[in-house]
Design a protein around this motif. Structure first.
Motif, mmCIF file in Angstrom:
data_model
loop_
_atom_site.group_PDB
_atom_site.id
_atom_site.type_symbol
_atom_site.label_atom_id
_atom_site.label_comp_id
_atom_site.label_asym_id
_atom_site.label_seq_id
_atom_site.Cartn_x
_atom_site.Cartn_y
_atom_site.Cartn_z
ATOM 1 N N GLY A 10 -122.091 -38.631 26.373
ATOM 2 C CA GLY A 10 -121.852 -38.905 27.790
ATOM 3 C C GLY A 10 -123.103 -39.412 28.482
ATOM 4 N N LEU A 11 -124.250 -38.823 28.157
ATOM 5 C CA LEU A 11 -125.520 -39.285 28.720
ATOM 6 C C LEU A 11 -125.801 -40.710 28.287
ATOM 7 N N ASP A 12 -125.547 -41.023 27.027
ATOM 8 C CA ASP A 12 -125.739 -42.402 26.546
ATOM 9 C C ASP A 12 -124.867 -43.382 27.336
ATOM 10 N N ASP A 13 -123.621 -42.991 27.609
ATOM 11 C CA ASP A 13 -122.720 -43.845 28.396
ATOM 12 C C ASP A 13 -123.270 -44.062 29.802
ATOM 13 N N GLU B 130 -128.898 -30.111 31.376
ATOM 14 C CA GLU B 130 -128.091 -29.604 30.270
ATOM 15 C C GLU B 130 -127.261 -30.696 29.587
ATOM 16 N N ILE B 131 -127.064 -31.830 30.256
ATOM 17 C CA ILE B 131 -126.297 -32.917 29.641
ATOM 18 C C ILE B 131 -126.979 -33.423 28.374
ATOM 19 N N ARG B 132 -128.295 -33.332 28.329
ATOM 20 C CA ARG B 132 -129.048 -33.827 27.165
ATOM 21 C C ARG B 132 -128.613 -33.143 25.871
ATOM 22 N N ASN B 133 -128.408 -31.837 25.908
ATOM 23 C CA ASN B 133 -128.070 -31.075 24.703
ATOM 24 C C ASN B 133 -126.588 -30.809 24.536
ATOM 25 N N ASN B 134 -125.810 -30.933 25.611
ATOM 26 C CA ASN B 134 -124.405 -30.549 25.559
ATOM 27 C C ASN B 134 -123.430 -31.713 25.653
ATOM 28 N N ASN B 135 -123.936 -32.914 25.965
ATOM 29 C CA ASN B 135 -123.061 -34.075 26.085
ATOM 30 C C ASN B 135 -123.905 -35.343 25.904
ATOM 31 N N THR C 130 -113.150 -35.922 39.154
ATOM 32 C CA THR C 130 -112.431 -36.702 38.147
ATOM 33 C C THR C 130 -111.646 -35.743 37.256
ATOM 34 N N GLY C 131 -110.935 -36.291 36.310
ATOM 35 C CA GLY C 131 -110.223 -35.477 35.338
ATOM 36 C C GLY C 131 -111.053 -35.196 34.095
ATOM 37 N N GLU C 132 -112.330 -35.550 34.148
ATOM 38 C CA GLU C 132 -113.209 -35.425 32.980
ATOM 39 C C GLU C 132 -113.346 -33.971 32.531
ATOM 40 N N VAL C 133 -113.281 -33.755 31.218
ATOM 41 C CA VAL C 133 -113.435 -32.411 30.675
ATOM 42 C C VAL C 133 -114.625 -32.304 29.710
ATOM 43 N N LEU C 134 -115.462 -33.314 29.632
ATOM 44 C CA LEU C 134 -116.686 -33.231 28.843
ATOM 45 C C LEU C 134 -117.748 -32.487 29.656
ATOM 46 N N PRO C 135 -118.579 -31.675 29.010
ATOM 47 C CA PRO C 135 -119.534 -30.850 29.747
ATOM 48 C C PRO C 135 -120.612 -31.660 30.466
ATOM 49 N N TYR C 136 -120.918 -31.199 31.666
ATOM 50 C CA TYR C 136 -122.008 -31.739 32.486
ATOM 51 C C TYR C 136 -121.840 -33.213 32.820
ATOM 52 N N ALA C 137 -120.614 -33.687 32.904
ATOM 53 C CA ALA C 137 -120.332 -35.066 33.310
ATOM 54 C C ALA C 137 -120.320 -35.111 34.841
ATOM 55 N N ASN C 138 -121.515 -34.995 35.400
ATOM 56 C CA ASN C 138 -121.702 -34.943 36.843
ATOM 57 C C ASN C 138 -122.932 -35.767 37.201
ATOM 58 N N ILE C 139 -122.897 -36.397 38.371
ATOM 59 C CA ILE C 139 -124.027 -37.219 38.797
ATOM 60 C C ILE C 139 -124.091 -37.218 40.317
ATOM 61 N N ILE C 140 -125.305 -37.192 40.841
ATOM 62 C CA ILE C 140 -125.505 -37.383 42.279
ATOM 63 C C ILE C 140 -126.199 -38.732 42.452
#
Length: 139
Positions: A80-83, A72-77, A122-132
């Protein structure tokens, strides 16, 4: 005092204890953390610290073999994905390791993160800013 970039003792201890294929999750402020998974809560306020700042510090310490992100990060953030992709490219260039990357539904991501050694909030509030991040071996 430790000389490296990563100064947090809890995160350093988790990384030091990780073996090949163990995982560590870095999540935004809203990612659910299972009760039996170690929580390292860095969130101070909205956006502090940011997901990308924490990821940067962890990438300086952890040898990474594999990465999972929510599709979902592709369409919603997209920004963030680029970063994230830029940081991973920098990691590859500096470390010589090229981790495999995959995308799974966020619902599956939330189930899979329960197997992590720890989840860093983290304190991040951008959507789907999660990684394993899955640990590799440095040899």
């Amino acid at each position: 005092m430790k000389r490296g970039v990563l100064l947090n003792s809890e995160i350093s201890a988790v990384i030091a204890s990780m073996g090949h294929t163990d995982s560590l999750t870095i999540g935004d402020a809203g990612l659910p953390i299972p009760e039996n998974t170690k929580r390292i809560d860095l969130a101070v306020s909205r956006g502090i610290p940011s997901f990308i700042e924490v990821l940067s510090a962890v990438l300086n310490e952890l040898c990474i073999e594999r990465i999972i992100l929510a599709e979902e990060i592709r369409n919603n953030n997209a920004a963030g994905l680029d970063d994230i992709l830029t940081m991973i490219a920098d990691y590859e260039a500096s470390s010589g390791f090229k981790p495999a990357m995959s995308f799974i539904p966020h619902k599956e991501f939330k189930k899979l993160n329960a197997n992590s050694k720890a989840i860093i909030r983290t304190g991040e509030v951008l959507p789907y800013a999660n990684i394993i991040l899955f640990s590799g071996v440095a040899f």
